[in-house]
Design a protein around this motif. Sequence first.
Motif, PDB file in Angstrom:
ATOM      1  N   ALA A 161     -11.445   2.193  -4.454  1.00 21.46           N
ATOM      2  CA  ALA A 161     -10.081   2.682  -4.683  1.00 21.46           C
ATOM      3  C   ALA A 161      -9.479   3.215  -3.390  1.00 21.46           C
ATOM      4  O   ALA A 161      -8.293   2.985  -3.106  1.00 21.46           O
ATOM      5  CB  ALA A 161     -10.087   3.759  -5.768  1.00 21.46           C
ATOM      6  N   GLY A 162     -10.281   3.889  -2.587  1.00 24.92           N
ATOM      7  CA  GLY A 162      -9.783   4.435  -1.328  1.00 24.92           C
ATOM      8  C   GLY A 162      -9.306   3.372  -0.365  1.00 24.92           C
ATOM      9  O   GLY A 162      -8.340   3.576   0.371  1.00 24.92           O
ATOM     10  N   ARG A 163      -9.969   2.244  -0.372  1.00 22.77           N
ATOM     11  CA  ARG A 163      -9.560   1.157   0.532  1.00 22.77           C
ATOM     12  C   ARG A 163      -8.195   0.577   0.147  1.00 22.77           C
ATOM     13  O   ARG A 163      -7.517  -0.009   0.985  1.00 22.77           O
ATOM     14  CB  ARG A 163     -10.623   0.063   0.558  1.00 22.77           C
ATOM     15  N   LEU A 164      -7.787   0.752  -1.103  1.00 19.85           N
ATOM     16  CA  LEU A 164      -6.480   0.244  -1.528  1.00 19.85           C
ATOM     17  C   LEU A 164      -5.325   0.998  -0.874  1.00 19.85           C
ATOM     18  O   LEU A 164      -4.201   0.488  -0.813  1.00 19.85           O
ATOM     19  CB  LEU A 164      -6.352   0.299  -3.053  1.00 19.85           C
ATOM     20  N   VAL A 165      -5.589   2.212  -0.401  1.00 16.83           N
ATOM     21  CA  VAL A 165      -4.548   2.989   0.292  1.00 16.83           C
ATOM     22  C   VAL A 165      -4.965   3.293   1.729  1.00 16.83           C
ATOM     23  O   VAL A 165      -4.423   4.194   2.364  1.00 16.83           O
ATOM     24  CB  VAL A 165      -4.194   4.289  -0.471  1.00 16.83           C
ATOM     25  N   ASP A 166      -5.903   2.509   2.243  1.00 18.13           N
ATOM     26  CA  ASP A 166      -6.361   2.635   3.622  1.00 18.13           C
ATOM     27  C   ASP A 166      -5.649   1.569   4.446  1.00 18.13           C
ATOM     28  O   ASP A 166      -5.883   0.373   4.255  1.00 18.13           O
ATOM     29  CB  ASP A 166      -7.878   2.449   3.672  1.00 18.13           C
ATOM     30  N   PHE A 167      -4.790   1.988   5.356  1.00 20.15           N
ATOM     31  CA  PHE A 167      -3.987   1.053   6.128  1.00 20.15           C
ATOM     32  C   PHE A 167      -4.790   0.324   7.205  1.00 20.15           C
ATOM     33  O   PHE A 167      -4.303  -0.623   7.801  1.00 20.15           O
ATOM     34  CB  PHE A 167      -2.767   1.764   6.725  1.00 20.15           C
ATOM     35  N   ASP A 168      -6.018   0.760   7.439  1.00 21.50           N
ATOM     36  CA  ASP A 168      -6.896   0.070   8.385  1.00 21.50           C
ATOM     37  C   ASP A 168      -7.739  -0.999   7.709  1.00 21.50           C
ATOM     38  O   ASP A 168      -8.431  -1.758   8.376  1.00 21.50           O
ATOM     39  CB  ASP A 168      -7.842   1.063   9.070  1.00 21.50           C
ATOM     40  N   HIS A 169      -7.718  -1.032   6.387  1.00 21.25           N
ATOM     41  CA  HIS A 169      -8.547  -1.972   5.631  1.00 21.25           C
ATOM     42  C   HIS A 169      -7.675  -3.090   5.052  1.00 21.25           C
ATOM     43  O   HIS A 169      -6.617  -2.826   4.492  1.00 21.25           O
ATOM     44  CB  HIS A 169      -9.273  -1.250   4.494  1.00 21.25           C
ATOM     45  N   THR A 170      -8.143  -4.312   5.186  1.00 26.05           N
ATOM     46  CA  THR A 170      -7.434  -5.444   4.588  1.00 26.05           C
ATOM     47  C   THR A 170      -7.884  -5.582   3.136  1.00 26.05           C
ATOM     48  O   THR A 170      -9.050  -5.833   2.867  1.00 26.05           O
ATOM     49  CB  THR A 170      -7.747  -6.742   5.360  1.00 26.05           C
ATOM     50  N   SER A 171      -6.952  -5.368   2.236  1.00 25.03           N
ATOM     51  CA  SER A 171      -7.227  -5.485   0.804  1.00 25.03           C
ATOM     52  C   SER A 171      -6.620  -6.778   0.286  1.00 25.03           C
ATOM     53  O   SER A 171      -5.665  -7.304   0.863  1.00 25.03           O
ATOM     54  CB  SER A 171      -6.595  -4.320   0.035  1.00 25.03           C
ATOM     55  N   LYS A 172      -7.141  -7.270  -0.808  1.00 30.98           N
ATOM     56  CA  LYS A 172      -6.525  -8.419  -1.460  1.00 30.98           C
ATOM     57  C   LYS A 172      -5.272  -7.942  -2.176  1.00 30.98           C
ATOM     58  O   LYS A 172      -5.278  -6.916  -2.857  1.00 30.98           O
ATOM     59  CB  LYS A 172      -7.492  -9.059  -2.455  1.00 30.98           C
ATOM     60  N   MET A 173      -4.202  -8.695  -2.024  1.00 34.45           N
ATOM     61  CA  MET A 173      -2.944  -8.319  -2.669  1.00 34.45           C
ATOM     62  C   MET A 173      -3.117  -8.210  -4.185  1.00 34.45           C
ATOM     63  O   MET A 173      -2.488  -7.376  -4.823  1.00 34.45           O
ATOM     64  CB  MET A 173      -1.837  -9.313  -2.318  1.00 34.45           C
ATOM     65  N   GLU A 174      -3.982  -9.045  -4.736  1.00 30.51           N
ATOM     66  CA  GLU A 174      -4.217  -9.006  -6.181  1.00 30.51           C
ATOM     67  C   GLU A 174      -4.773  -7.658  -6.615  1.00 30.51           C
ATOM     68  O   GLU A 174      -4.451  -7.155  -7.693  1.00 30.51           O
ATOM     69  CB  GLU A 174      -5.180 -10.121  -6.611  1.00 30.51           C
ATOM     70  N   GLN A 175      -5.608  -7.041  -5.768  1.00 31.23           N
ATOM     71  CA  GLN A 175      -6.164  -5.730  -6.092  1.00 31.23           C
ATOM     72  C   GLN A 175      -5.076  -4.659  -6.069  1.00 31.23           C
ATOM     73  O   GLN A 175      -5.059  -3.774  -6.918  1.00 31.23           O
ATOM     74  CB  GLN A 175      -7.283  -5.372  -5.105  1.00 31.23           C
ATOM     75  N   ILE A 176      -4.190  -4.758  -5.094  1.00 30.86           N
ATOM     76  CA  ILE A 176      -3.084  -3.798  -5.016  1.00 30.86           C
ATOM     77  C   ILE A 176      -2.156  -3.991  -6.208  1.00 30.86           C
ATOM     78  O   ILE A 176      -1.698  -3.026  -6.827  1.00 30.86           O
ATOM     79  CB  ILE A 176      -2.330  -3.939  -3.680  1.00 30.86           C
ATOM     80  N   LYS A 236       0.827  -1.204   0.000  1.00 30.66           N
ATOM     81  CA  LYS A 236       0.000   0.000   0.000  1.00 30.66           C
ATOM     82  C   LYS A 236       0.864   1.257   0.000  1.00 30.66           C
ATOM     83  O   LYS A 236       0.526   2.254  -0.641  1.00 30.66           O
ATOM     84  CB  LYS A 236      -0.964  -0.004   1.194  1.00 30.66           C
ATOM     85  N   ILE A 237       1.981   1.223   0.707  1.00 29.64           N
ATOM     86  CA  ILE A 237       2.916   2.354   0.671  1.00 29.64           C
ATOM     87  C   ILE A 237       3.405   2.563  -0.755  1.00 29.64           C
ATOM     88  O   ILE A 237       3.437   3.693  -1.258  1.00 29.64           O
ATOM     89  CB  ILE A 237       4.109   2.132   1.620  1.00 29.64           C
TER      90      ILE A 237
END
Length: 140
Positions: free
Chosen positions: A107-122, A79-80
């Motif tokens: 899109a916002g959740r992809l750079v939200d450090f409190d949200h668990t995103s799927k690595m594939e999305q990142i 995410k960083i």
Amino acid sequence: MYDYPIIVHSEAGHFWSSCPDIPEAHSAGDTISELLTNAVDGICLALTIYVDKGRSIPPASPVGEGQHVVHLPAQAVAKIALWNTMREKGLRVADLARLLEVSHPVAGRLVDFDHTSKMEQIERALAALGKRLAVSVEAA
């Protein structure tokens, strides 16, 4: 690159930390082990401040004598990388949403450090920005 050094302070039998690279990051614990665990959350929480203020996230400086190192989870590092790439290209979350053809909240959740995103999305977001995520394994 994002293994941040922290300075451990002792006060009245408890420990707290400061991070030279991320001054907004602080954590505490009853033991150094607990402090180091909490420091991950403290740094990730501070990273949300950088995103909220539209600032690039600085890389970690070398670990100095007497400092401890905090290893961020792979997802936080990804995410960083995504956030800093967006900053380099002058993109906002709305721009990323349009580029990926997703809603602004997604899109916002992809750079939200409190949200668990799927690595594939990142990975997909990084690829849309001309970057590729590389993972390596190192000895502990």
